[in-house]
Design a protein around this motif. Structure first.
Motif, mmCIF file in Angstrom:
data_model
loop_
_atom_site.group_PDB
_atom_site.id
_atom_site.type_symbol
_atom_site.label_atom_id
_atom_site.label_comp_id
_atom_site.label_asym_id
_atom_site.label_seq_id
_atom_site.Cartn_x
_atom_site.Cartn_y
_atom_site.Cartn_z
ATOM 1 N N ARG A 182 4.240 -5.562 -4.978
ATOM 2 C CA ARG A 182 3.497 -4.302 -5.014
ATOM 3 C C ARG A 182 3.786 -3.427 -3.796
ATOM 4 N NH1 ARG A 182 -2.567 -5.169 -7.622
ATOM 5 N NH2 ARG A 182 -1.847 -5.950 -9.653
ATOM 6 N N ALA A 183 4.060 -4.057 -2.672
ATOM 7 C CA ALA A 183 4.388 -3.282 -1.467
ATOM 8 C C ALA A 183 5.645 -2.448 -1.694
ATOM 9 C CB ALA A 183 4.573 -4.212 -0.276
ATOM 10 N N THR A 184 6.618 -3.012 -2.393
ATOM 11 C CA THR A 184 7.852 -2.291 -2.696
ATOM 12 C C THR A 184 7.588 -1.141 -3.652
ATOM 13 O OG1 THR A 184 9.169 -4.301 -2.398
ATOM 14 C CG2 THR A 184 10.190 -2.505 -3.617
ATOM 15 N N LEU A 185 6.705 -1.367 -4.633
ATOM 16 C CA LEU A 185 6.355 -0.323 -5.596
ATOM 17 C C LEU A 185 5.702 0.870 -4.897
ATOM 18 C CD1 LEU A 185 4.915 -2.617 -8.418
ATOM 19 C CD2 LEU A 185 7.059 -1.337 -8.505
ATOM 20 N N VAL A 186 4.862 0.579 -3.920
ATOM 21 C CA VAL A 186 4.202 1.647 -3.167
ATOM 22 C C VAL A 186 5.203 2.370 -2.271
ATOM 23 C CG1 VAL A 186 2.512 2.152 -1.367
ATOM 24 C CG2 VAL A 186 1.931 0.565 -3.216
ATOM 25 N N ASP B 245 -3.328 11.710 -1.265
ATOM 26 C CA ASP B 245 -3.557 11.414 -2.678
ATOM 27 C C ASP B 245 -3.092 10.015 -3.088
ATOM 28 O OD1 ASP B 245 -4.884 12.470 -4.766
ATOM 29 O OD2 ASP B 245 -3.251 13.680 -5.546
ATOM 30 N N PHE B 246 -1.996 9.531 -2.528
ATOM 31 C CA PHE B 246 -1.465 8.227 -2.912
ATOM 32 C C PHE B 246 -2.488 7.093 -2.783
ATOM 33 C CE2 PHE B 246 3.254 9.373 -2.458
ATOM 34 C CZ PHE B 246 3.447 9.329 -3.822
ATOM 35 N N PRO B 247 -3.189 6.989 -1.655
ATOM 36 C CA PRO B 247 -4.163 5.881 -1.545
ATOM 37 C C PRO B 247 -5.219 5.924 -2.637
ATOM 38 C CG PRO B 247 -3.758 6.867 0.610
ATOM 39 C CD PRO B 247 -3.118 7.768 -0.401
ATOM 40 N N SER C 45 -0.714 6.244 5.967
ATOM 41 C CA SER C 45 -1.023 6.372 4.547
ATOM 42 C C SER C 45 -0.305 5.299 3.733
ATOM 43 C CB SER C 45 -0.619 7.753 4.040
ATOM 44 O OG SER C 45 -0.853 7.869 2.654
ATOM 45 N N CYS C 46 0.955 5.046 4.053
ATOM 46 C CA CYS C 46 1.729 4.036 3.321
ATOM 47 C C CYS C 46 1.122 2.648 3.485
ATOM 48 C CB CYS C 46 3.183 4.048 3.792
ATOM 49 S SG CYS C 46 4.266 2.943 2.858
ATOM 50 N N LEU C 47 0.783 2.288 4.708
ATOM 51 C CA LEU C 47 0.190 0.976 4.966
ATOM 52 C C LEU C 47 -1.166 0.840 4.282
ATOM 53 C CD1 LEU C 47 1.080 0.541 8.752
ATOM 54 C CD2 LEU C 47 2.186 -0.550 6.783
ATOM 55 N N LEU C 48 -1.949 1.911 4.305
ATOM 56 C CA LEU C 48 -3.262 1.893 3.650
ATOM 57 C C LEU C 48 -3.105 1.751 2.142
ATOM 58 C CD1 LEU C 48 -6.340 2.245 3.681
ATOM 59 C CD2 LEU C 48 -5.975 4.729 3.618
ATOM 60 N N THR C 49 -2.158 2.476 1.573
ATOM 61 C CA THR C 49 -1.948 2.413 0.124
ATOM 62 C C THR C 49 -1.486 1.032 -0.311
ATOM 63 O OG1 THR C 49 -1.342 4.764 0.114
ATOM 64 C CG2 THR C 49 -0.763 3.472 -1.830
#
Length: 207
Positions: free
Chosen positions: A74-78, A129-131, A194-198
């Motif tokens: 899932r980390a890769t998908l995000v 918006d992503f998160p 934001s990326c880490l949070l998402t």
């Protein structure tokens, strides 16, 4: 990662080519506004909505059912969605910058300042918006879009107001302030946080 990016670009080609006319229109409007670059921010900001819209199509097509059988976590998908945002935003900003520098005879320093500001403005929507969308889903998270777009518009207006020498935003000349370069590291911090949070939120999501 390459396969995921390829999938998203196929979606853009089949579903969103008409959508690209909107940021293109803002870019053309900017060319007729003289040295006021007010609408150029919207060209990039609207382009940054594309990855969010792709999430909506994926949700509608039940893409999450296929995700579980893919050899990616899932980390890769995000991360792929954030990378897609960069691929869409950064080239667009630099292309605009080159055109403005050649057309209006702006100095390289002025254009670099404008690039830093525009990258930040382009990252506002996806990074906020992503998160929400990847945690709660597109249909539930899209309610926040109205607030986020309002925040984006207000931010662009305030930033441009402080970077314009004219009496109005639409007839002034872009004159960046000393703090303009700080928008680039601010965009980088916003992107990483934001990326880490998402990723953290998406790992908790149950389908």
């Amino acid at each position: 990662m390459k396969g995921l990016l390829y999938k998203d670009f196929l979606i853009i080609r089949k579903q969103f080519l008409r959508f690209l006319l909107v940021p293109a229109a803002f870019f053309v409007i900017t060319l007729f506004m003289g040295k006021s670059l007010y609408f150029s921010y919207y060209a990039v900001a609207i382009l940054s909505i594309l990855p969010i819209s792709i999430l909506g199509y994926e949700e509608n097509w039940k893409w999450h059912k296929y995700e579980i059988i893919l050899p990616v976590n899932r980390a890769t998908l995000v991360t792929e969605k954030y990378l897609l945002s960069l691929i869409l935003i950064i080239p667009a900003v630099f292309i605009e910058g080159i055109v403005f520098m050649l057309l209006y005879d702006f100095s390289l320093i002025i254009i670099l300042n404008w690039i830093c500001i525009n990258i930040f403005c382009g990252m506002i929507i996806p990074c906020i918006d992503f998160p929400l969308v990847m945690r709660f889903g597109y249909m539930k998270g899209r309610i926040s879009n109205f607030i986020i777009i309002a925040v984006m518009s207000a931010s662009i207006t305030i930033i441009n107001f402080r970077s314009s020498s004219g009496e109005t935003l639409m007839n002034g000349t872009f004159t960046p302030q000393k703090f303009s370069f700080l928008f680039l590291p601010a965009a980088a911090v916003l992107f990483i946080v934001s990326c880490l949070l998402t990723i953290k939120l998406y790992l908790k999501r149950e389908f």
